[in-house]
Scaffold this motif. Structure first.
Motif, mmCIF file in Angstrom:
data_model
loop_
_atom_site.group_PDB
_atom_site.id
_atom_site.type_symbol
_atom_site.label_atom_id
_atom_site.label_comp_id
_atom_site.label_asym_id
_atom_site.label_seq_id
_atom_site.Cartn_x
_atom_site.Cartn_y
_atom_site.Cartn_z
ATOM 1 N N GLY A 74 -9.657 3.358 -2.838
ATOM 2 C CA GLY A 74 -10.596 2.132 -3.282
ATOM 3 C C GLY A 74 -9.726 0.872 -3.294
ATOM 4 O O GLY A 74 -10.202 -0.261 -3.821
ATOM 5 N N VAL A 75 -8.369 1.104 -3.000
ATOM 6 C CA VAL A 75 -7.468 -0.337 -3.028
ATOM 7 C C VAL A 75 -8.102 -1.384 -1.870
ATOM 8 O O VAL A 75 -8.564 -1.142 -0.905
ATOM 9 C CB VAL A 75 -6.121 0.170 -2.798
ATOM 10 N N ARG A 76 -7.906 -2.569 -2.197
ATOM 11 C CA ARG A 76 -8.085 -3.601 -1.524
ATOM 12 C C ARG A 76 -6.619 -4.152 -1.077
ATOM 13 O O ARG A 76 -5.964 -4.473 -2.178
ATOM 14 C CB ARG A 76 -8.995 -4.789 -2.246
ATOM 15 N N VAL A 77 -6.527 -4.469 -0.055
ATOM 16 C CA VAL A 77 -5.155 -4.975 0.405
ATOM 17 C C VAL A 77 -5.441 -6.424 1.001
ATOM 18 O O VAL A 77 -6.253 -6.748 1.795
ATOM 19 C CB VAL A 77 -4.593 -4.100 1.823
ATOM 20 N N VAL A 78 -4.669 -7.225 0.543
ATOM 21 C CA VAL A 78 -4.581 -8.678 0.822
ATOM 22 C C VAL A 78 -3.226 -9.012 1.250
ATOM 23 O O VAL A 78 -2.194 -8.697 0.480
ATOM 24 C CB VAL A 78 -5.158 -9.623 -0.058
ATOM 25 N N VAL A 79 -3.159 -9.917 2.273
ATOM 26 C CA VAL A 79 -1.684 -10.321 2.626
ATOM 27 C C VAL A 79 -1.668 -11.677 3.194
ATOM 28 O O VAL A 79 -2.352 -12.180 3.256
ATOM 29 C CB VAL A 79 -1.280 -9.228 3.914
ATOM 30 N N HIS A 80 -0.260 -12.069 3.139
ATOM 31 C CA HIS A 80 -0.139 -13.431 3.619
ATOM 32 C C HIS A 80 -0.217 -13.601 5.122
ATOM 33 O O HIS A 80 0.241 -12.730 6.040
ATOM 34 C CB HIS A 80 1.516 -13.704 3.273
ATOM 35 N N LYS B 36 1.433 -1.724 9.550
ATOM 36 C CA LYS B 36 0.073 -1.140 9.468
ATOM 37 C C LYS B 36 0.183 -0.054 8.716
ATOM 38 O O LYS B 36 -0.740 0.356 7.818
ATOM 39 C CB LYS B 36 -0.381 -1.017 10.705
ATOM 40 N N ARG B 37 1.222 0.762 9.018
ATOM 41 C CA ARG B 37 1.259 2.192 8.214
ATOM 42 C C ARG B 37 1.430 1.886 6.763
ATOM 43 O O ARG B 37 1.030 2.804 5.904
ATOM 44 C CB ARG B 37 2.463 2.814 8.730
ATOM 45 N N HIS B 38 2.003 0.960 6.186
ATOM 46 C CA HIS B 38 2.143 0.471 4.841
ATOM 47 C C HIS B 38 0.680 0.266 4.189
ATOM 48 O O HIS B 38 0.212 0.797 3.134
ATOM 49 C CB HIS B 38 2.922 -0.877 4.469
ATOM 50 N N VAL B 39 0.045 -0.262 4.936
ATOM 51 C CA VAL B 39 -1.523 -0.420 4.520
ATOM 52 C C VAL B 39 -2.426 0.866 4.554
ATOM 53 O O VAL B 39 -2.732 1.332 3.387
ATOM 54 C CB VAL B 39 -2.217 -1.416 5.328
ATOM 55 N N GLU B 40 -1.862 1.757 5.501
ATOM 56 C CA GLU B 40 -2.684 3.020 5.639
ATOM 57 C C GLU B 40 -2.323 3.768 4.548
ATOM 58 O O GLU B 40 -3.104 4.523 4.033
ATOM 59 C CB GLU B 40 -2.631 3.630 7.150
#
Ligand code: 13P
Ligand code: SF4
Length: 343
Positions: free
Chosen positions: A227-233, A215-219
């Motif tokens: 403004g980044v959108r984050v999408v993951v598997h 989660k901290r990588h996303v944060e």
């Protein structure tokens, strides 16, 4: 282009329609430039039934080639350029242990339906076929879990606990209705009091690559790239999926980047060969695509252009992927159920 490129191109021309090469999105560009079809696990499995080629070469990990072998028509030969390219998550659910755990769960008199993520051995898929269950991929896990829940009293989902929880979250299956199993000692450690009430019984496996996303990588990325959108598997943990803006199969991640407007900033949480390809593909439209964390699947990387060339040089004599008659028959039942339900 290199001598290897020319050699493979010449060999493909020599075989013509007798040869079809399939590749997963995680393969390196040098390999993918030789494939006839590229896709996610579901798309690749779907392709097999329509293939007339006598030789099918599968550039991916071993379980994918096994599924292709189970779905192949009689006389068709499925090959993989390097049979040691295995998926460690698939190895976390050995068939003998799955059978013991399933038997222990069924001791309570409940009808437990096994649902195997496609990242599993052909033997495990055969057990699913045999015990009324099926298979799912990251693109149809929701449909298949809903289907499996309707077939019995509970579902044994294996081997990916992250995909199990993420899919259960999608269908709002309460946490009290799920149980992560203790699979030690062939199922003797299972808490039967809890297992009797759970509708989703979860095998404790995970992908060592996707499990490293936190989660901290996303944060951190949201702070560094406003403004980044984050999408993951969906093999990422539920905490990561919850922190992201979207989750889905490799083909979903590809579509997400393609559909984003120019100027978009996107962080993708999956294997790096794919993310780097997407970054290069969309750079000209001003899209900034970065890995959530740069991670490669070392097993996917075992398929190289050199190994593909070596296989094609010797294709007629190379031993194809072979499954016992029983395993072929029952794993095919499980795979065909999935393909029919998700047609
Ligand atoms: P997809 O089915 O989304 O292509 O995923 C396969 C896989 O192994 C992901 O780690
Ligand atoms: Fe297996 Fe993970 Fe590699 Fe996918 S990324 S093939 S699940 S080890």
């Amino acid at each position: 282009m290199s001598a290897l490129f020319d050699r493979i191109t010449a060999l493909r021309a020599q075989y013509g329609d007798r040869l079809a090469i399939l590749g997963h999105h995680y393969q390196a560009d040098e390999v993918l430039r030789h494939v006839d079809f590229q896709g996610d696990s579901l798309e690749l499995a779907r392709r097999i039934e329509g293939l007339a080629a006598e030789h099918v070469v599968f550039c991916g990990v071993y379980f994918m080639a096994e599924s292709a072998a189970a779905l192949a028509r009689p006389g068709q030969k499925v090959h993989i350029p390097f049979s040691e390219a295995t998926c460690p998550m698939a190895d976390m659910a050995p068939a003998g242990r799955v059978e013991d755990v399933l038997a222990a769960l069924r001791e309570d008199g409940r009808l437990v339906i096994p649902l195997a993520y496609v990242n599993s051995s052909a033997e495990v898929k055969a057990l699913c076929g045999l015990y009324g269950g099926s298979v799912c991929t990251s693109s149809n896990a929701r449909v298949m879990l809903e289907w499996a829940l309707q077939q019995g009293d509970a579902v044994l989902f294996l081997p990916d606990k992250n995909l199990a929880h993420n899919t259960a979250n999608q269908i709002n299956l309460d946490a009290t209705e799920r149980l992560e199993l203790d699979i030690r000692q062939g199922g003797q450690r299972i808490d039967h009091k809890k297992a009797q009430y759970a509708r989703l019984l979860i095998w404790p496996g995970a992908c060592a690559i996707h499990h490293q996303f936190k989660k901290r990588h996303v944060e951190d990325l949201r702070r560094a790239m406003p403004g980044v959108r984050v999408v993951v598997h969906p093999e990422c943990s539920p905490r990561v999926v919850r922190a992201a803006d979207g989750a889905g199969s490799t083909s979903y991640l590809i579509r997400y980047c393609a559909d984003a407007p120019s100027g978009a900033r996107i962080a993708v949480g999956t294997e790096c060969n794919l993310v780097n390809r997407l970054a290069a593909r969309h750079k000209a439209q001003g899209k900034q695509i970065v890995p959530l964390k740069p991670l490669t699947c070392s097993n996917m990387a075992k398929i190289t252009e050199e190994r593909l060339a070596a296989l094609l040089e010797n294709l007629e004599a190379a031993p194809p992927v072979s499954l016992s008659t029983d395993v072929t028959e029952h794993s095919r039942v499980a795979l065909e159920r999935m393909l029919r339900i998700c047609a």
